[in-house]
Scaffold this motif. Structure first.
Motif, PDB file in Angstrom:
ATOM      1  N   PRO A   8     -37.622  48.454  22.614  1.00  0.00           N
ATOM      2  CA  PRO A   8     -38.333  49.464  23.407  1.00  0.00           C
ATOM      3  C   PRO A   8     -39.794  49.590  22.968  1.00  0.00           C
ATOM      4  O   PRO A   8     -40.135  49.317  21.816  1.00  0.00           O
ATOM      5  N   SER A   9     -40.615  50.011  23.894  1.00  0.00           N
ATOM      6  CA  SER A   9     -42.021  50.253  23.555  1.00  0.00           C
ATOM      7  C   SER A   9     -42.100  51.513  22.694  1.00  0.00           C
ATOM      8  O   SER A   9     -41.115  52.239  22.543  1.00  0.00           O
ATOM      9  N   ALA A  10     -43.270  51.790  22.151  1.00  0.00           N
ATOM     10  CA  ALA A  10     -43.448  52.974  21.302  1.00  0.00           C
ATOM     11  C   ALA A  10     -43.146  54.252  22.079  1.00  0.00           C
ATOM     12  O   ALA A  10     -42.515  55.177  21.552  1.00  0.00           O
ATOM     13  N   GLU A  11     -43.573  54.284  23.351  1.00  0.00           N
ATOM     14  CA  GLU A  11     -43.320  55.480  24.179  1.00  0.00           C
ATOM     15  C   GLU A  11     -41.823  55.636  24.455  1.00  0.00           C
ATOM     16  O   GLU A  11     -41.278  56.742  24.381  1.00  0.00           O
ATOM     17  N   GLU A  12     -41.147  54.518  24.778  1.00  0.00           N
ATOM     18  CA  GLU A  12     -39.705  54.576  25.033  1.00  0.00           C
ATOM     19  C   GLU A  12     -38.951  54.991  23.779  1.00  0.00           C
ATOM     20  O   GLU A  12     -38.014  55.801  23.846  1.00  0.00           O
ATOM     21  N   ASP A  13     -39.370  54.460  22.640  1.00  0.00           N
ATOM     22  CA  ASP A  13     -38.714  54.798  21.376  1.00  0.00           C
ATOM     23  C   ASP A  13     -38.878  56.281  21.065  1.00  0.00           C
ATOM     24  O   ASP A  13     -37.926  56.948  20.629  1.00  0.00           O
ATOM     25  N   ALA A  14     -40.076  56.826  21.314  1.00  0.00           N
ATOM     26  CA  ALA A  14     -40.322  58.258  21.088  1.00  0.00           C
ATOM     27  C   ALA A  14     -39.457  59.101  22.004  1.00  0.00           C
ATOM     28  O   ALA A  14     -38.901  60.135  21.587  1.00  0.00           O
ATOM     29  N   ALA A  15     -39.303  58.671  23.261  1.00  0.00           N
ATOM     30  CA  ALA A  15     -38.476  59.422  24.215  1.00  0.00           C
ATOM     31  C   ALA A  15     -37.008  59.384  23.805  1.00  0.00           C
ATOM     32  O   ALA A  15     -36.296  60.404  23.900  1.00  0.00           O
ATOM     33  N   ILE A  16     -36.539  58.230  23.341  1.00  0.00           N
ATOM     34  CA  ILE A  16     -35.140  58.108  22.898  1.00  0.00           C
ATOM     35  C   ILE A  16     -34.898  58.988  21.680  1.00  0.00           C
ATOM     36  O   ILE A  16     -33.893  59.708  21.594  1.00  0.00           O
ATOM     37  N   THR A  17     -35.813  58.957  20.724  1.00  0.00           N
ATOM     38  CA  THR A  17     -35.685  59.771  19.512  1.00  0.00           C
ATOM     39  C   THR A  17     -35.697  61.257  19.857  1.00  0.00           C
ATOM     40  O   THR A  17     -34.886  62.032  19.329  1.00  0.00           O
ATOM     41  N   LYS A  18     -36.579  61.668  20.763  1.00  0.00           N
ATOM     42  CA  LYS A  18     -36.665  63.070  21.171  1.00  0.00           C
ATOM     43  C   LYS A  18     -35.365  63.521  21.823  1.00  0.00           C
ATOM     44  O   LYS A  18     -34.839  64.602  21.522  1.00  0.00           O
ATOM     45  N   ALA A  19     -34.794  62.680  22.694  1.00  0.00           N
ATOM     46  CA  ALA A  19     -33.530  63.016  23.358  1.00  0.00           C
ATOM     47  C   ALA A  19     -32.395  63.116  22.341  1.00  0.00           C
ATOM     48  O   ALA A  19     -31.548  64.017  22.422  1.00  0.00           O
ATOM     49  N   ALA A  20     -32.372  62.195  21.364  1.00  0.00           N
ATOM     50  CA  ALA A  20     -31.322  62.221  20.345  1.00  0.00           C
ATOM     51  C   ALA A  20     -31.422  63.470  19.480  1.00  0.00           C
ATOM     52  O   ALA A  20     -30.411  64.086  19.143  1.00  0.00           O
ATOM     53  N   MET A  21     -32.629  63.863  19.122  1.00  0.00           N
ATOM     54  CA  MET A  21     -32.828  65.059  18.292  1.00  0.00           C
ATOM     55  C   MET A  21     -32.460  66.324  19.053  1.00  0.00           C
ATOM     56  O   MET A  21     -32.043  67.314  18.454  1.00  0.00           O
ATOM     57  N   ALA A  22     -32.581  66.297  20.382  1.00  0.00           N
ATOM     58  CA  ALA A  22     -32.278  67.481  21.189  1.00  0.00           C
ATOM     59  C   ALA A  22     -30.779  67.648  21.433  1.00  0.00           C
ATOM     60  O   ALA A  22     -30.337  68.727  21.837  1.00  0.00           O
ATOM     61  N   ASP A  23     -29.988  66.622  21.213  1.00  0.00           N
ATOM     62  CA  ASP A  23     -28.547  66.688  21.465  1.00  0.00           C
ATOM     63  C   ASP A  23     -27.860  67.339  20.267  1.00  0.00           C
ATOM     64  O   ASP A  23     -27.738  66.738  19.213  1.00  0.00           O
ATOM     65  N   PRO A  24     -27.356  68.558  20.400  1.00  0.00           N
ATOM     66  CA  PRO A  24     -26.747  69.249  19.257  1.00  0.00           C
ATOM     67  C   PRO A  24     -25.418  68.639  18.813  1.00  0.00           C
ATOM     68  O   PRO A  24     -24.993  68.827  17.677  1.00  0.00           O
ATOM     69  N   ASP A  25     -24.758  67.909  19.703  1.00  0.00           N
ATOM     70  CA  ASP A  25     -23.460  67.318  19.361  1.00  0.00           C
ATOM     71  C   ASP A  25     -23.580  65.951  18.687  1.00  0.00           C
ATOM     72  O   ASP A  25     -22.593  65.421  18.187  1.00  0.00           O
ATOM     73  N   ASN A  26     -24.770  65.390  18.699  1.00  0.00           N
ATOM     74  CA  ASN A  26     -24.910  64.031  18.192  1.00  0.00           C
ATOM     75  C   ASN A  26     -26.283  63.826  17.559  1.00  0.00           C
ATOM     76  O   ASN A  26     -27.047  62.972  17.979  1.00  0.00           O
ATOM     77  N   THR A  27     -26.573  64.568  16.512  1.00  0.00           N
ATOM     78  CA  THR A  27     -27.884  64.441  15.861  1.00  0.00           C
ATOM     79  C   THR A  27     -27.912  63.195  14.975  1.00  0.00           C
ATOM     80  O   THR A  27     -26.898  62.827  14.383  1.00  0.00           O
ATOM     81  N   PRO A  28     -29.063  62.535  14.887  1.00  0.00           N
ATOM     82  CA  PRO A  28     -29.166  61.348  14.033  1.00  0.00           C
ATOM     83  C   PRO A  28     -28.977  61.706  12.557  1.00  0.00           C
ATOM     84  O   PRO A  28     -29.197  62.843  12.141  1.00  0.00           O
ATOM     85  N   PHE A  29     -28.562  60.708  11.781  1.00  0.00           N
ATOM     86  CA  PHE A  29     -28.386  60.894  10.348  1.00  0.00           C
ATOM     87  C   PHE A  29     -29.726  61.131   9.665  1.00  0.00           C
ATOM     88  O   PHE A  29     -30.738  60.551  10.035  1.00  0.00           O
ATOM     89  N   THR A  30     -29.686  61.959   8.641  1.00  0.00           N
ATOM     90  CA  THR A  30     -30.860  62.108   7.776  1.00  0.00           C
ATOM     91  C   THR A  30     -30.855  60.954   6.773  1.00  0.00           C
ATOM     92  O   THR A  30     -29.854  60.234   6.647  1.00  0.00           O
ATOM     93  N   ASP A  31     -31.940  60.792   6.046  1.00  0.00           N
ATOM     94  CA  ASP A  31     -31.999  59.729   5.037  1.00  0.00           C
ATOM     95  C   ASP A  31     -30.915  59.908   3.975  1.00  0.00           C
ATOM     96  O   ASP A  31     -30.311  58.938   3.522  1.00  0.00           O
ATOM     97  N   GLU A  32     -30.650  61.149   3.594  1.00  0.00           N
ATOM     98  CA  GLU A  32     -29.622  61.425   2.586  1.00  0.00           C
ATOM     99  C   GLU A  32     -28.234  61.045   3.111  1.00  0.00           C
ATOM    100  O   GLU A  32     -27.406  60.511   2.374  1.00  0.00           O
ATOM    101  N   GLU A  33     -27.968  61.340   4.389  1.00  0.00           N
ATOM    102  CA  GLU A  33     -26.672  60.985   4.978  1.00  0.00           C
ATOM    103  C   GLU A  33     -26.500  59.465   5.046  1.00  0.00           C
ATOM    104  O   GLU A  33     -25.413  58.947   4.793  1.00  0.00           O
TER     105      GLU A  33
END
Length: 115
Positions: A8-33
């Protein structure tokens, strides 16, 4: 045919990351996790990991000697390692090995009798 990876382009990657962070049921792992999960991940296809106890080296050996060990078939490299290990166990130091080699007594009589 080899599959081409579509990145994905930088803009697409930012949009995907933003959508993932907004989903309360499926948040991305933190570095510690991720650090907790990494040791439990199963490797996929490919060459298995080594034991970490051996080191790959390049070694020049006379052709006739190499042919002799290769004639053993599968496992000839492990066999060479075992032979060298036996020489090491029999001799307390590398200077002992050199002295025995110079005198022609590197391998004891019990091994000569077996040959």
């Amino acid at each position: 045919m080899k599959k081409k990876i579509i990145r994905p382009s930088a803009e697409e990657d930012a949009a995907i990351t933003k959508a993932a962070m907004a989903d309360p049921d499926n948040t991305p792992f933190t570095d510690e996790e991720w650090e907790k999960v990494k040791p439990t991940l199963v490797r996929g296809r490919g060459r298995p990991l080594g034991s970490g106890a051996k080191e790959q080296v390049t070694l020049r050996i006379d052709k006739d000697i190499l042919d002799f060990y290769k004639s053993k078939g599968e496992g000839w490299q492990t066999f060479i390692n075992q032979v060298l290990g036996e020489v090491k166990r029999e001799s307390k130091s590398i200077s002992t090995v050199e002295k025995k080699l110079n005198k022609g007594t590197l391998i004891t009589n019990k091994y000569k009798a077996a040959a």
